[in-house]
Design a protein around this motif. Structure first.
Motif, PDB file in Angstrom:
ATOM      1  N   ARG A 117       0.817  -1.208   0.000  1.00 39.15           N
ATOM      2  CA  ARG A 117       0.000   0.000   0.000  1.00 39.15           C
ATOM      3  C   ARG A 117       0.859   1.270   0.000  1.00 39.15           C
ATOM      4  O   ARG A 117       0.655   2.187  -0.801  1.00 39.15           O
ATOM      5  CB  ARG A 117      -0.928  -0.030   1.211  1.00 39.15           C
ATOM      6  CG  ARG A 117      -1.939   1.130   1.253  1.00 39.15           C
ATOM      7  CD  ARG A 117      -1.533   2.133   2.320  1.00 39.15           C
ATOM      8  NE  ARG A 117      -2.568   3.147   2.474  1.00 39.15           N
ATOM      9  CZ  ARG A 117      -2.330   4.447   2.560  1.00 39.15           C
ATOM     10  NH1 ARG A 117      -1.089   4.902   2.499  1.00 39.15           N
ATOM     11  NH2 ARG A 117      -3.310   5.298   2.706  1.00 39.15           N
ATOM     12  N   ASP A 118       1.839   1.320   0.900  1.00 39.05           N
ATOM     13  CA  ASP A 118       2.670   2.519   0.998  1.00 39.05           C
ATOM     14  C   ASP A 118       3.564   2.687  -0.218  1.00 39.05           C
ATOM     15  O   ASP A 118       3.916   3.810  -0.592  1.00 39.05           O
ATOM     16  CB  ASP A 118       3.515   2.479   2.277  1.00 39.05           C
ATOM     17  CG  ASP A 118       2.668   2.672   3.529  1.00 39.05           C
ATOM     18  OD1 ASP A 118       1.488   3.065   3.401  1.00 39.05           O
ATOM     19  OD2 ASP A 118       3.186   2.426   4.630  1.00 39.05           O
ATOM     20  N   ASP A 137       1.415   4.350  -2.782  1.00 31.83           N
ATOM     21  CA  ASP A 137       1.214   5.749  -2.412  1.00 31.83           C
ATOM     22  C   ASP A 137       2.436   6.585  -2.793  1.00 31.83           C
ATOM     23  O   ASP A 137       2.305   7.675  -3.370  1.00 31.83           O
ATOM     24  CB  ASP A 137       0.947   5.852  -0.905  1.00 31.83           C
ATOM     25  CG  ASP A 137       0.680   7.283  -0.465  1.00 31.83           C
ATOM     26  OD1 ASP A 137      -0.376   7.838  -0.830  1.00 31.83           O
ATOM     27  OD2 ASP A 137       1.537   7.861   0.228  1.00 31.83           O
ATOM     28  N   ARG A 172       2.772   9.666  -5.765  1.00 32.50           N
ATOM     29  CA  ARG A 172       3.267  11.014  -5.458  1.00 32.50           C
ATOM     30  C   ARG A 172       4.478  11.388  -6.306  1.00 32.50           C
ATOM     31  O   ARG A 172       4.771  12.566  -6.490  1.00 32.50           O
ATOM     32  CB  ARG A 172       3.567  11.125  -3.962  1.00 32.50           C
ATOM     33  CG  ARG A 172       2.293  11.015  -3.127  1.00 32.50           C
ATOM     34  CD  ARG A 172       2.532  10.977  -1.638  1.00 32.50           C
ATOM     35  NE  ARG A 172       1.302  10.614  -0.962  1.00 32.50           N
ATOM     36  CZ  ARG A 172       0.308  11.460  -0.690  1.00 32.50           C
ATOM     37  NH1 ARG A 172       0.417  12.740  -1.027  1.00 32.50           N
ATOM     38  NH2 ARG A 172      -0.798  11.047  -0.091  1.00 32.50           N
ATOM     39  N   VAL A 175      -3.148   0.316  -9.714  1.00 32.16           N
ATOM     40  CA  VAL A 175      -3.872   0.525  -8.464  1.00 32.16           C
ATOM     41  C   VAL A 175      -5.269  -0.087  -8.508  1.00 32.16           C
ATOM     42  O   VAL A 175      -5.726  -0.690  -7.528  1.00 32.16           O
ATOM     43  CB  VAL A 175      -3.951   2.028  -8.115  1.00 32.16           C
ATOM     44  CG1 VAL A 175      -4.708   2.224  -6.808  1.00 32.16           C
ATOM     45  CG2 VAL A 175      -2.546   2.623  -8.001  1.00 32.16           C
ATOM     46  N   HIS A 213      -5.275  -2.882  -2.315  1.00 32.43           N
ATOM     47  CA  HIS A 213      -5.243  -1.650  -1.530  1.00 32.43           C
ATOM     48  C   HIS A 213      -6.009  -0.509  -2.193  1.00 32.43           C
ATOM     49  O   HIS A 213      -5.983   0.620  -1.706  1.00 32.43           O
ATOM     50  CB  HIS A 213      -3.780  -1.217  -1.316  1.00 32.43           C
ATOM     51  CG  HIS A 213      -2.901  -2.295  -0.782  1.00 32.43           C
ATOM     52  ND1 HIS A 213      -3.055  -2.833   0.491  1.00 32.43           N
ATOM     53  CD2 HIS A 213      -1.867  -2.974  -1.356  1.00 32.43           C
ATOM     54  CE1 HIS A 213      -2.146  -3.778   0.672  1.00 32.43           C
ATOM     55  NE2 HIS A 213      -1.417  -3.879  -0.419  1.00 32.43           N
ATOM     56  N   LEU A 267      -6.623   3.298  -0.627  1.00 30.07           N
ATOM     57  CA  LEU A 267      -5.956   4.418  -1.289  1.00 30.07           C
ATOM     58  C   LEU A 267      -6.976   5.408  -1.854  1.00 30.07           C
ATOM     59  O   LEU A 267      -6.766   6.623  -1.823  1.00 30.07           O
ATOM     60  CB  LEU A 267      -5.038   3.898  -2.394  1.00 30.07           C
ATOM     61  CG  LEU A 267      -3.796   3.149  -1.894  1.00 30.07           C
ATOM     62  CD1 LEU A 267      -3.085   2.447  -3.043  1.00 30.07           C
ATOM     63  CD2 LEU A 267      -2.832   4.091  -1.172  1.00 30.07           C
ATOM     64  N   ALA A 322      -8.034   7.656   0.986  1.00 32.32           N
ATOM     65  CA  ALA A 322      -6.942   8.545   1.416  1.00 32.32           C
ATOM     66  C   ALA A 322      -6.635   9.602   0.367  1.00 32.32           C
ATOM     67  O   ALA A 322      -6.465  10.786   0.680  1.00 32.32           O
ATOM     68  CB  ALA A 322      -5.701   7.718   1.731  1.00 32.32           C
ATOM     69  N   TRP A 323      -6.564   9.186  -0.874  1.00 29.54           N
ATOM     70  CA  TRP A 323      -6.177  10.116  -1.935  1.00 29.54           C
ATOM     71  C   TRP A 323      -7.252  11.164  -2.206  1.00 29.54           C
ATOM     72  O   TRP A 323      -6.935  12.326  -2.467  1.00 29.54           O
ATOM     73  CB  TRP A 323      -5.863   9.347  -3.213  1.00 29.54           C
ATOM     74  CG  TRP A 323      -4.567   8.580  -3.163  1.00 29.54           C
ATOM     75  CD1 TRP A 323      -3.557   8.725  -2.245  1.00 29.54           C
ATOM     76  CD2 TRP A 323      -4.147   7.543  -4.050  1.00 29.54           C
ATOM     77  NE1 TRP A 323      -2.549   7.844  -2.508  1.00 29.54           N
ATOM     78  CE2 TRP A 323      -2.867   7.107  -3.614  1.00 29.54           C
ATOM     79  CE3 TRP A 323      -4.727   6.938  -5.163  1.00 29.54           C
ATOM     80  CZ2 TRP A 323      -2.168   6.097  -4.268  1.00 29.54           C
ATOM     81  CZ3 TRP A 323      -4.032   5.940  -5.822  1.00 29.54           C
ATOM     82  CH2 TRP A 323      -2.762   5.515  -5.386  1.00 29.54           C
ATOM     83  N   ASP A 371      -6.754  14.077  -0.097  1.00 26.35           N
ATOM     84  CA  ASP A 371      -5.397  14.624  -0.040  1.00 26.35           C
ATOM     85  C   ASP A 371      -5.379  16.075  -0.520  1.00 26.35           C
ATOM     86  O   ASP A 371      -6.070  16.436  -1.488  1.00 26.35           O
ATOM     87  CB  ASP A 371      -4.466  13.788  -0.919  1.00 26.35           C
ATOM     88  CG  ASP A 371      -2.999  13.998  -0.574  1.00 26.35           C
ATOM     89  OD1 ASP A 371      -2.461  13.184   0.198  1.00 26.35           O
ATOM     90  OD2 ASP A 371      -2.421  14.986  -1.060  1.00 26.35           O
ATOM     91  N   VAL A 429      -2.739  14.177  -6.516  1.00 25.44           N
ATOM     92  CA  VAL A 429      -3.039  12.969  -5.747  1.00 25.44           C
ATOM     93  C   VAL A 429      -4.552  12.798  -5.614  1.00 25.44           C
ATOM     94  O   VAL A 429      -5.090  11.704  -5.808  1.00 25.44           O
ATOM     95  CB  VAL A 429      -2.375  13.026  -4.357  1.00 25.44           C
ATOM     96  CG1 VAL A 429      -2.795  11.834  -3.501  1.00 25.44           C
ATOM     97  CG2 VAL A 429      -0.850  13.068  -4.490  1.00 25.44           C
TER      98      VAL A 429
END
Length: 227
Positions: free
Chosen positions: A83-84, A87, A91, A107, A112, A116, A119-120, A123, A128
């Protein structure tokens, strides 16, 4: 089939990409914000020969070169990324084509994707956030259960008009998909599109559908009714 294309070492693949560089292609891509000069059909041919190679994909991505990163996205295993890691990749993906392929080819196939997406979308970086809205459009169309569609329309109505270009485009796509796929929200989606006039004057080639949401919605609904 060339030896360099099938052996797949990083240096050999980069050399092949360098050999495919075309100044005319670079100039055309540059107008769209993409800094590479490799014809995408040729790039896909290289990927087809290489097949799936996750470690090579990671090495290609790490070069930072746009053509290498596009190739990486074609030969990677989407579900192998953490996942990270995804991310961080997003970016770093400032070239529009890299951003688009990362979201759509990798993605969307990742376990994930939903984490994501949430979260995105929230952002503060509009590039993002645009990825989050692209994933939201996918969910609206394919798995809308649990989504707050009226809430999405509220956000679009309040924020799309002043959003930066890439984010505006992604939000407009979500608006159109809601209107196309969800008849109970169609009238409101059409109304928002008409009032905000986002992409109303976007130059559209002949035989292509305008991205202006009211035209897009009505055309797709018309086609569905004929199917």
């Amino acid at each position: 089939m060339t030896e360099t294309a099938t052996s797949g070492t990083l240096g050999e693949v980069l050399a092949e990409l360098a050999g495919l560089e075309d100044p005319r292609v670079r100039e055309a891509n540059g107008k769209r914000g993409d800094d590479h000069g490799v014809n995408l059909s040729q790039l896909r041919a290289v990927a087809k020969r290489l097949k799936t190679q996750q470690e090579l994909a990671r090495a290609l991505w790490a070069t930072g070169d746009t053509a290498a990163r596009l190739l990486a996205l074609l030969v990677c295993q989407p579900k192998a990324f953490e996942r990270d890691e995804l991310d961080a990749m997003l970016r770093e993906a400032r070239a529009p084509k890299v951003h688009d392929w990362l979201v759509n080819y990798v993605v969307k196939k990742s376990p994930h994707a939903e984490d994501l997406r949430v979260a995105w979308t929230a952002d503060p970086d509009p590039v993002v956030a645009s990825a989050g809205w692209a994933l939201t459009s996918e969910r609206v169309a394919k798995k809308p259960e649990g989504l707050d569609l009226p809430g999405l329309l509220d956000t679009i109505e309040a924020e799309m008009k002043e959003a930066p270009d890439r984010l505006q485009w992604a939000m407009n796509t979500t608006l159109a998909v809601i209107g196309i796929e969800h008849p109970e929200h169609r009238a409101r989606a059409l109304d928002i599109g008409e009032r905000l006039e986002v992409l109303k004057d976007y130059p559209t080639p002949p035989n292509c559908t305008s991205p202006f949401a009211p035209i897009w919605i009505n055309e797709m609904v018309r086609r569905q009714s004929k199917a």
